[in-house]
Design an enzyme around this catalytic site. Structure first.
Site, short mmCIF file in Angstrom:
data_model
loop_
_atom_site.label_atom_id
_atom_site.label_comp_id
_atom_site.label_asym_id
_atom_site.label_seq_id
_atom_site.Cartn_x
_atom_site.Cartn_y
_atom_site.Cartn_z
N HIS A 191 3.95 -0.86 1.18
CA HIS A 191 4.93 -1.48 0.13
C HIS A 191 4.08 -1.98 -0.97
O HIS A 191 4.65 -2.38 -2.02
CB HIS A 191 6.06 -2.59 0.66
N HIS A 205 1.85 -12.65 -6.46
CA HIS A 205 2.44 -13.63 -5.49
C HIS A 205 1.64 -14.44 -4.70
O HIS A 205 0.99 -13.65 -3.91
CB HIS A 205 3.61 -13.16 -4.83
N THR A 209 11.13 -11.93 -1.45
CA THR A 209 11.57 -10.94 -2.17
C THR A 209 11.66 -9.50 -1.75
O THR A 209 12.05 -8.55 -2.04
CB THR A 209 10.88 -10.94 -3.72
N THR A 210 11.21 -9.79 -0.31
CA THR A 210 11.21 -8.47 0.53
C THR A 210 12.00 -8.98 1.73
O THR A 210 12.06 -10.00 2.14
CB THR A 210 9.91 -7.82 0.88
N HIS A 235 3.12 -6.77 -7.15
CA HIS A 235 4.29 -5.79 -7.50
C HIS A 235 4.21 -5.26 -9.02
O HIS A 235 3.86 -5.97 -9.64
CB HIS A 235 5.81 -6.80 -7.51
N HIS A 292 -0.31 -10.89 -3.11
CA HIS A 292 -0.01 -9.56 -3.10
C HIS A 292 0.46 -9.12 -4.50
O HIS A 292 0.69 -10.24 -5.07
CB HIS A 292 0.98 -8.95 -1.84
N GLU A 344 8.86 -8.87 -10.73
CA GLU A 344 10.15 -8.98 -10.02
C GLU A 344 10.81 -10.03 -10.85
O GLU A 344 12.02 -9.75 -11.12
CB GLU A 344 9.82 -9.67 -8.66
#
Length: 310
Positions: A86, A140, A222-223, A117, A115, A127
Site C-alpha cells: 500500500h 507520516h 488513515t488506513t 502517500h 511512510h 491525504e
C-alpha cells in the site's frame, strides 16, 4: 533495541491491516476502496476520522511549548524500506529510540516508523489538504505513547498515537535526504519486499526547518482499521522532493500487479472537532504579554503624571 524496533513495526502492520474485519482486504479503488471502508471496518465509520481538509480561516490559535525531539539528530544504525503493498514504509534500528514531546502533546511518544502517500502525478497525493490544496506527497511519522508500554496497548487508547504529517512539494533538484531511499525503492518494486538503505539520515532530515507552525486535531489512522487514537500534527511548511524521486515511488507494484499510486484517503467530515494552529511558544507569548503590560503600565503612569501637573 533492534529486536524492539522490529516488534514495533510488525505490530503496527498488524494494527493497520487486520485488527478488525478479520483481515479483510482493502484497496484505494473499486469495491474495496475508501468509500466502502466504513462497511468493511466498523471503526472506519466513526466520527473522528482522518484525514481532513484544514480550513485556515476556521482554526483556533493555541500557545504551546516547542516540540522536544530526542535522538532525532542521531543517525540510525540500520534503515530499511518495505513495499507493504500500500505504501513505502521505512523502519530504523538504533541504540536509542527517537522520541517526541511538547508541542501540546500530552506525554512522550516513541517513534515506530514513517511512510508515504503519493499521487499518480504531482497534482495530487497528500491525504490532508490545506484550504483544499493537495500536495503531491505526504509523509507520516508514527509514534506511540511511551507510558502505555507497547504499540499494541497504545492503539486501544484515545491518545495512544501521535503522527507528524509533513507535506512534500516538487523541486527542480533532488532532496539529498530522500536520495538513498529513492534509490532503495528500485529494489522493492514488488509487494512485501525489503531493502536496506545505504546512507542513514537522522529523522530530523525528513522534517521541515520550521516546526513551530503546525495544525493539530484529534483523528484516526488513515488506513483500515482507522482506529480513532491519533493526535495529529500537520506542519505548515513543506519539504522538497524532485519528480525523479517521486517517480521511484510511483514505480512500486501492489499485490495484484498494479502500480501503487493515488494511495490517499479523501478528506473526512470534521463533525464537531476543533482544529488548532500553533502560535508563539508559551515562553515567547509570556514575554510578549509582559512587554505589553509594561508598555501599558508606563503609558498609564505618564498620563497620570501629566494630569497631576496640569
Amino acid at each position: 533495541m533492534v529486536a524492539m524496533q522490529v516488534v514495533i513495526c510488525l505490530s503496527l502492520l498488524l494494527v493497520q491491516g487486520a485488527v478488525a474485519g478479520g483481515g479483510a482486504e482493502w484497496t484505494y479503488t473499486g469495491q474495496h476502496g475508501p468509500r466502502h471502508w466504513g462497511s468493511m471496518f466498523q471503526t472506519c465509520a466513526g466520527n473522528r476520522q482522518s484525514p481532513i481538509n484544514i480550513e485556515t480561516l476556521n482554526v483556533k490559535q493555541e500557545y504551546w511549548t516547542p516540540f522536544s525531539l530526542k535522538n532525532y539528530e542521531v543517525p540510525p544504525s540500520h534503515m530499511r524500506v518495505k513495499n507493504n503493498g500500500h505504501s513505502a514504509q521505512v523502519e530504523i534500528d538504533g541504540a536509542v529510540a527517537p522520541r517526541v514531546s511538547g508541542g501540546g502533546l500530552k506525554g512522550e511518544y516513541i517513534f515506530a516508523q514513517f511512510h508515504f502517500h503519493w499521487g499518480s502525478d504531482s497534482s495530487r497525493g497528500s491525504e490532508h489538504t490545506i484550504d483544499g490544496v493537495r500536495y503531491p506527497m505526504e509523509l507520516h511519522m508514527v509514534h506511540y505513547k511511551g507510558s502505555y508500554g507497547t504499540l499494541g496497548e497504545a492503539v486501544k487508547r484515545r491518545d495512544g498515537l501521535a503522527v507528524l504529517g509533513v507535506m512534500l512539494e516538487v523541486s527542480n533538484s533532488d532532496n539529498p535526504a530522500l536520495t538513498p531511499l529513492a534509490t532503495a525503492l528500485l529494489n522493492v518494486t514488488d509487494a512485501e519486499m525489503y531493502a536496506e538503505i545505504s546512507a542513514m539520515y537522522p529523522l530530523k532530515a525528513f522534517l521541515p526547518r520550521n516546526i513551530e507552525k503546525f495544525y493539530r486535531y484529534e483523528g484516526s489512522l488513515t488506513t483500515p482499521t482507522c482506529n480513532e487514537v491519533v493526535t495529529w500534527t500537520v506542519f505548515d511548511e513543506a519539504i522538497s522532493i524532485s519528480e525523479r524521486q517521486l517517480n521511484n515511488f510511483r514505480a512500486l507494484i501492489d499485490p495484484h500487479g498494479g502500480r501503487i499510486v493515488d494511495n490517499f484517503r479523501p478528506p473526512q467530515p470534521l463533525n464537531n472537532r476543533k482544529v488548532y494552529v500553533s502560535a508563539e511558544s508559551s515562553a515567547d507569548s509570556s514575554s510578549i504579554k509582559k512587554v505589553g503590560f509594561s508598555v501599558s503600565f508606563t503609558t498609564s503612569m505618564v498620563v497620570l503624571m501629566m494630569k497631576m501637573n496640569m
